[in-house]
Scaffold this active site. Sequence first.
Site, PDB file in Angstrom:
ATOM      1  N   ASN A  12      -4.826   6.460  -7.125  1.00  0.00           N
ATOM      2  CA  ASN A  12      -5.413   7.788  -7.085  1.00  0.00           C
ATOM      3  C   ASN A  12      -4.295   8.546  -7.648  1.00  0.00           C
ATOM      4  OD1 ASN A  12      -3.701   7.355  -4.615  1.00  0.00           O
ATOM      5  ND2 ASN A  12      -5.390   8.587  -3.544  1.00  0.00           N
ATOM      6  N   HIS A  27       0.805  -1.157   0.024  1.00  0.00           N
ATOM      7  CA  HIS A  27      -0.048   0.112   0.126  1.00  0.00           C
ATOM      8  C   HIS A  27       0.963   1.132   0.112  1.00  0.00           C
ATOM      9  CE1 HIS A  27      -4.087   1.931   1.350  1.00  0.00           C
ATOM     10  NE2 HIS A  27      -3.302   2.821   0.899  1.00  0.00           N
ATOM     11  N   ASP A  72       1.125   2.768   3.780  1.00  0.00           N
ATOM     12  CA  ASP A  72      -0.155   3.620   3.337  1.00  0.00           C
ATOM     13  C   ASP A  72       0.961   4.778   2.894  1.00  0.00           C
ATOM     14  OD1 ASP A  72      -2.151   5.078   2.442  1.00  0.00           O
ATOM     15  OD2 ASP A  72      -3.008   5.013   4.249  1.00  0.00           O
ATOM     16  N   HIS A 109       3.022  14.207   0.590  1.00  0.00           N
ATOM     17  CA  HIS A 109       2.329  15.388   0.298  1.00  0.00           C
ATOM     18  C   HIS A 109       3.482  16.541   0.030  1.00  0.00           C
ATOM     19  CE1 HIS A 109      -1.790  14.154   0.227  1.00  0.00           C
ATOM     20  NE2 HIS A 109      -1.497  13.571   1.262  1.00  0.00           N
ATOM     21  N   ASP A 115      -8.601   2.964  -3.240  1.00  0.00           N
ATOM     22  CA  ASP A 115      -8.147   3.425  -2.059  1.00  0.00           C
ATOM     23  C   ASP A 115      -7.835   5.129  -2.121  1.00  0.00           C
ATOM     24  OD1 ASP A 115      -6.805   3.244   0.780  1.00  0.00           O
ATOM     25  OD2 ASP A 115      -5.294   4.279  -0.541  1.00  0.00           O
ATOM     26  N   LEU A 169       2.626   6.621  -4.872  1.00  0.00           N
ATOM     27  CA  LEU A 169       3.556   7.131  -5.742  1.00  0.00           C
ATOM     28  C   LEU A 169       3.191   8.415  -6.461  1.00  0.00           C
ATOM     29  CD1 LEU A 169       5.322   3.861  -7.207  1.00  0.00           C
ATOM     30  CD2 LEU A 169       6.206   5.341  -5.172  1.00  0.00           C
ATOM     31  N   ARG A 170       2.230   8.690  -6.570  1.00  0.00           N
ATOM     32  CA  ARG A 170       1.708  10.042  -7.044  1.00  0.00           C
ATOM     33  C   ARG A 170       1.822  10.306  -8.501  1.00  0.00           C
ATOM     34  NH1 ARG A 170      -1.469  10.341  -2.745  1.00  0.00           N
ATOM     35  NH2 ARG A 170      -0.702  11.155  -0.894  1.00  0.00           N
ATOM     36  N   HIS A 190     -10.739   0.480   0.974  1.00  0.00           N
ATOM     37  CA  HIS A 190     -10.651   1.516   2.094  1.00  0.00           C
ATOM     38  C   HIS A 190     -12.188   1.591   2.545  1.00  0.00           C
ATOM     39  CE1 HIS A 190      -9.671   6.091   2.602  1.00  0.00           C
ATOM     40  NE2 HIS A 190     -10.941   6.005   2.937  1.00  0.00           N
TER      41      HIS A 190
END
Length: 440
Positions: A94, A60, A307, A311, A152, A63-64, A179
């Site tokens: 996501n 989980h 997780d 950011h 998620d 990696l953006r 989730h």
Amino acid sequence: MILKGGWVLNPATNTQEIMDILITEERIERIGGGIARQFHGEETFDCTGLWVMPGLVDPHVHLREPGYEYKETIHTGTQAAAAGGVTSIACMANTLPVNDTATVTRYIREKANAEGIVEVYPVGAATKGLRGERLAEIGLMREAGIVALSDDGFPIRDAEILRLVLEYARRFGLPVIDHCEDLTLTKGGMVHEGKTGTRMGLKGIPCVAESVMVARDVLLAEWLKAPVHIAHVSCKESVELIRRAKERGTPVTCEVTPHHLSLTVDDLFLSKYDANFKVNPPLREESDREALLAALKDGIIDCIATDHAPHDAQSKMVEFEYAANGISGLETALPLALEAGRQAGIPLLSLLSRMTVEPARILGIDRGRISPGGMANLVIFDPEKEWTVDPERFFSKGKNTPFSGRALKGKVMATLFHGRAVYLDENNPWGLTPICVKRS
Ligand code: DOR
């Protein structure tokens, strides 16, 4: 390459012994005593006093990339993984665009092949745009290489849609990672609902917002005989539901994060509204943390997942209410998990199995073991090394950690991926130049 005289910890065989490991090309050729005496002139790492274990598997990770490269890229995220001893990561869908098509899946895989330091296993969205309305291109994404399905970041609100996802996933042999969050109960919530949250004047997220969805998921999984994996379990009520479901033989597995094992809402209170403690699901109470530790010990919780949710600074440096949820977790996971394991009295090999063989089993990947002929993805770890978390030294672009300044015990000295050192710590005992690079 030879790893000489390390304390070889192999959760897959439940063995721990001082041994040598001979690596040829990208695979483990032999494991045993006295190998180092037979082979000379090889690249030798003296591992005396160090642990040698399989590269960790993290099911989980965010990696953006694509889309949020200012938060993390496949390159920096996999560097963070290597520095944390993680050699296989499943990355969540996501992104922007969402990984809900084979094209995005292929993009992630190609980018990971070109720039990734460790192995990246894409997770496909269960529904288009993570909107929970229509199924994503599950079969095509499977062909392109996804290893699991998950929305998620968001729950699958509609039970009928979840039913379809579970049924499709079973046909394709893909785990579904859910989730669990009832959005009607979490609306506007920022912290765990309870006394501390009220004292802070922040709207709460009750445990039942999670457990009500866990109950739904396990009942559907039981009825359909289709496996479901519950992401980031945070509270005792969820643990109890999963325990009872497992007793009935329901095909359910679940994970817990190092931060939910280590912190509570009281740590957030003491931090004076530090948004680095803001995460979804929120940090709960001490009784929840104890229940999570106990469930990890007795196997109700199958594995540990970071997780990892990096950011950018601006997403966190705002009023608590507006701050993004998430913790950058890859680079602190192993020592935190070991600390939690010591607190809960979990035998070392059992704890390590929750970061290697167990997540690999859930994802259906042949990783997380030390075996002759197997891929040489290994971690050399100094269990005594004490260090202080400094996010500015993270390889991850996400400096958002609630553990800044925390003293931890145990540090990765080297990470081998496909038989090559891709990470060498700045304090490595061999006096080698520190690196964190892709090796071809
Ligand atoms: O805290 C979180 N951050 N929880 C999630 O479920 C999503 C994640 C993110 O993507 O930032």
